[in-house]
Design an enzyme around this catalytic site. Sequence first.
Site, PDB file in Angstrom:
ATOM      1  N   GLY A 292      10.092   3.476  -4.419  1.00 15.51           N
ATOM      2  CA  GLY A 292      10.196   3.189  -2.997  1.00 15.51           C
ATOM      3  C   GLY A 292       9.882   1.741  -2.656  1.00 15.51           C
ATOM      4  CB  SER A 293       8.085   0.287   0.212  1.00 15.22           C
ATOM      5  OG  SER A 293       9.018   0.535   1.231  1.00 15.22           O
ATOM      6  CB  VAL A 294       6.052  -0.031  -5.180  1.00 13.32           C
ATOM      7  CG1 VAL A 294       5.482  -0.852  -6.327  1.00 13.32           C
ATOM      8  CG2 VAL A 294       4.939   0.804  -4.542  1.00 13.32           C
TER       9      VAL A 294
END
Length: 377
Positions: free
Chosen positions: A100-102
């Site tokens: 995801g946003s990592v």
Amino acid sequence: MPGRRSSRPATLLAACLLLAGCTGATGTTATTTATVPDRVDVERSSRDSDALLERVLADDAPGCSAAVGVDGEVVWAGARGLADLASGRPLTTSTTLDVGSVSKQFTATAVLLLEQDGVVALGDPLSRWVPDLPAWAGTVTLGHLVHQTSGIPDYLADLEAAGVLLTDRRTQQDALAAIAAHPELAAPPGARFDYSNSNYVLLAEVVAAAAGRPLAEFLADRVFGPLDLAMVLDPSGADPANADVTSARSYTRTATSVPWQPAGSRFEQVGDGSVQTTPSELVRWADVYRTGALGGPELLAAQVGDPVPVEGSTGYGAGLFVERTGPLSHAGSWAGFLSGFAVSGDRRVAVAVSCNGDQAGTDDLDRVWPALRGEWL
């Protein structure tokens, strides 16, 4: 529709250094040549981390994989649960998951590498690199996008409002069309931090235009390859039809009293997410924030230096939340996948967790992530 969400942040015994073992029921402690900080007791913390996974994660449900790195070397990794409920395939420390946003820190790093090459500048207007946007694109700079201060609304909210489901196939062009449909910004560029996935979808387009090749290829050649990281930017990793036995499927449920339901996404957008990897590779990557090994001190300063204020002592750097005292972190949530990534204030110790079950109210990441950060950081 769940979005790719933002961040939610003794001594080593000689025997453990000499053995490849120091294993628990769910994890392993790796041999390391790194000089471990005095505050870190690898043997004890590994034992406690193994016990944590055993205590809070079921072996017959979606679970989590986690890892800890010291100076870029994995000193502990563990996993518990199932990667695929249908087949009963277990989740292991080598199973890849969508983080995801990592992923945003990698997109930002790509832009900063191009700036270091002299190809782009953070002061460039967005309109120079991405055509067919409203007039506001001439007032938004690449720096505004990197630091989440552009004022551009989040395209995921637009798609959700239009009734689009994560299982509907949507392309990068669909995301760009949703962004371009806004005649005005939500706030003047640079006025305030306002987390929006649109910023990083647009940065993927900037990289493609400036480098002459897609973001996935640029990252493979300039980031993942040089650092020998087993990572790939590929949104199909979250596709519910993905049959790759080295990766995990994702699941959601509304409460513990109801069965897990298959999740996943057929969205094809990149830039704001879609890196597929393991926690062990994430903590190896984390060492660039200590060493500047990828692009030297100049790139490191651009990644974490002078973050824009968010709240309190927290700022936002290049795809990362940066605390005034030095710690770094970001979390991710996408289509049933959950991830957390954090680096200590001295940048020597990193912790990463990825899970494949998202439960309303509280989930496995909530039970594992804070405890591991407290144990190691």
